[in-house]
Design an enzyme around this catalytic site. Structure first.
Site, mmCIF file in Angstrom:
data_model
loop_
_atom_site.group_PDB
_atom_site.id
_atom_site.type_symbol
_atom_site.label_atom_id
_atom_site.label_comp_id
_atom_site.label_asym_id
_atom_site.label_seq_id
_atom_site.Cartn_x
_atom_site.Cartn_y
_atom_site.Cartn_z
ATOM 1 N N CYS A 198 -15.654 4.864 0.470
ATOM 2 C CA CYS A 198 -14.570 3.924 0.785
ATOM 3 C C CYS A 198 -13.931 4.202 2.143
ATOM 4 O O CYS A 198 -13.210 3.342 2.662
ATOM 5 C CB CYS A 198 -13.520 3.930 -0.324
ATOM 6 N N ARG A 223 -14.583 -5.432 3.050
ATOM 7 C CA ARG A 223 -13.156 -5.373 2.723
ATOM 8 C C ARG A 223 -12.456 -6.635 3.231
ATOM 9 O O ARG A 223 -11.611 -7.216 2.542
ATOM 10 C CB ARG A 223 -12.501 -4.148 3.380
ATOM 11 N N GLN A 283 -10.493 -2.578 -2.705
ATOM 12 C CA GLN A 283 -11.653 -1.782 -2.284
ATOM 13 C C GLN A 283 -12.829 -1.990 -3.219
ATOM 14 O O GLN A 283 -13.961 -2.189 -2.783
ATOM 15 C CB GLN A 283 -11.280 -0.302 -2.226
ATOM 16 N N HIS A 330 -7.022 0.858 -6.730
ATOM 17 C CA HIS A 330 -7.360 0.316 -5.404
ATOM 18 C C HIS A 330 -8.252 -0.917 -5.631
ATOM 19 O O HIS A 330 -9.453 -0.899 -5.334
ATOM 20 C CB HIS A 330 -8.085 1.381 -4.593
ATOM 21 N N ARG A 383 0.878 -1.177 0.000
ATOM 22 C CA ARG A 383 0.000 0.000 0.000
ATOM 23 C C ARG A 383 0.912 1.221 0.000
ATOM 24 O O ARG A 383 1.635 1.464 0.975
ATOM 25 C CB ARG A 383 -0.903 0.012 1.239
ATOM 26 N N ASP A 415 -15.629 9.978 -2.355
ATOM 27 C CA ASP A 415 -14.367 9.774 -1.647
ATOM 28 C C ASP A 415 -13.906 11.141 -1.161
ATOM 29 O O ASP A 415 -14.443 12.179 -1.585
ATOM 30 C CB ASP A 415 -13.343 9.159 -2.626
#
Length: 317
Positions: free
Chosen positions: A276, A304, A143, A140, A113, A235
């Protein structure tokens, strides 16, 4: 389902984004996610990662990604090892290639990440073990798998649904949602200022996938684009690494906030809200929408873990 039933043709493969994955392959991992969630809620205990290790490399802070990888891997009997940039030499005294070759000799898999997509790709190229992209500036993938799981869980289907992303259309979430929606036949729209429309490269990548699946992709700076959406998604307006642009972004994106008026503009009383997380309530979304009955953010967050467990079960030898 016993451990051997997860012996997919994906063993040893990396997940860097969803570009090279077929819709059938994505849906197979999604089926596994529903299975492991069912097992988890039934209190079943499995040890499918017994004797396995995973290196968790984090250049960026995380709540859901770190928690999902550590708990999912640990519950299955495996040993996750967390590594921040303070702990290892990645890209500093040691090249990413050399770090990859060392970790590949010691771990069953690697999660990354961070900022650069190039780095996760180098880890996959040189490590010799599965590498999972936990987030980069470009993609991502874990996600958005949780997002489509939540959509299917709620609506009972994916194909033919419409998801509209509201906000910064260039960010990794907008790009990744466009990609997975185009693969799975989910109509996808972006409601964004024209200056923040997604780049032409990702649009060109997604166009043939959308054509094959029947998904329609629409990008607009007009609020009418949300009409007919089953889901409004947003987001944060200021991504990690762009903090200096905070005032500029707030001014630019203030008209693109998800609020009750925008939810009503979908024309669907059963439209849902996704985020998210983490969220800055009062900026990209109002608190009444975030905390309201249309919000599925906590289901999305839980998923997740189940999707990440399914990904690891599918990839790790």
């Amino acid at each position: 389902m016993e451990a051997e039933k997860f012996d997919t043709p994906f063993k040893g493969r990396s997940l860097l984004n969803w570009i090279d994955w077929t819709p059938e392959e994505i849906l197979q991992i999604l089926d596994y996610a529903f299975l492991v969630k069912k097992q988890s809620h039934a209190g079943e205990v499995h040890q499918r990662f017994l004797g396995k290790t995973i290196a968790l490399i984090f250049e960026k802070r995380s709540t859901r990604t770190r928690s999902s990888f550590e708990t999912a891997f640990g519950e299955e009997g495996g040993h996750p090892v967390f590594m921040s940039t303070d702990d290892i030499q990645l890209g500093g005294k040691e090249s990413v290639q050399d770090t990859a070759r060392v970790l590949g000799r010691m771990f069953s898999a690697i999660e990354f990440r961070g900022f650069k997509q190039e780095h996760v790709e180098l880890l996959a190229k040189y490590s010799g073990v599965p590498v999972i992209n936990g987030l980069t500036d470009e993609f991502h993938p874990t996600q958005v798998l949780a997002d489509v799981m939540t959509l299917k869980e709620h609506f009972g289907k994916l194909k033919g649904l419409t998801l509209c992303f509201c906000g910064d259309g260039r960010n990794n979430m907008a790009r990744s949602l466009m990609l997975i929606c185009s693969k799975l036949g989910i109509n996808f729209s972006i409601y964004s200022p024209a200056s923040l429309f997604p780049d032409q490269e990702i649009q060109k990548i997604c166009a043939p996938f959308a054509k094959e699946s029947g998904a329609k992709i629409t990008i607009s700076d007009k609020s009418e684009v949300v009409k007919g959406a089953d889901c409004l998604y947003t987001d944060v307006w200021v991504s990690m690494g762009e903090e200096a642009l905070k005032d500029e972004r707030i001014k630019l994106l203030s008209d693109f906030q998800v609020n009750e008026v925008l939810m009503a503009a979908t024309g669907k009383s059963d439209a849902v809200f996704f985020h998210c997380l983490p969220a800055v309530k009062g900026q990209e979304v109002t608190e009444d929408v975030f905390e309201g009955k249309q919000s599925l953010v906590w289901d999305e967050a839980e998923n997740r873990k189940h999707t990440i467990k399914a990904i690891m079960l599918s990839l790790i030898k």
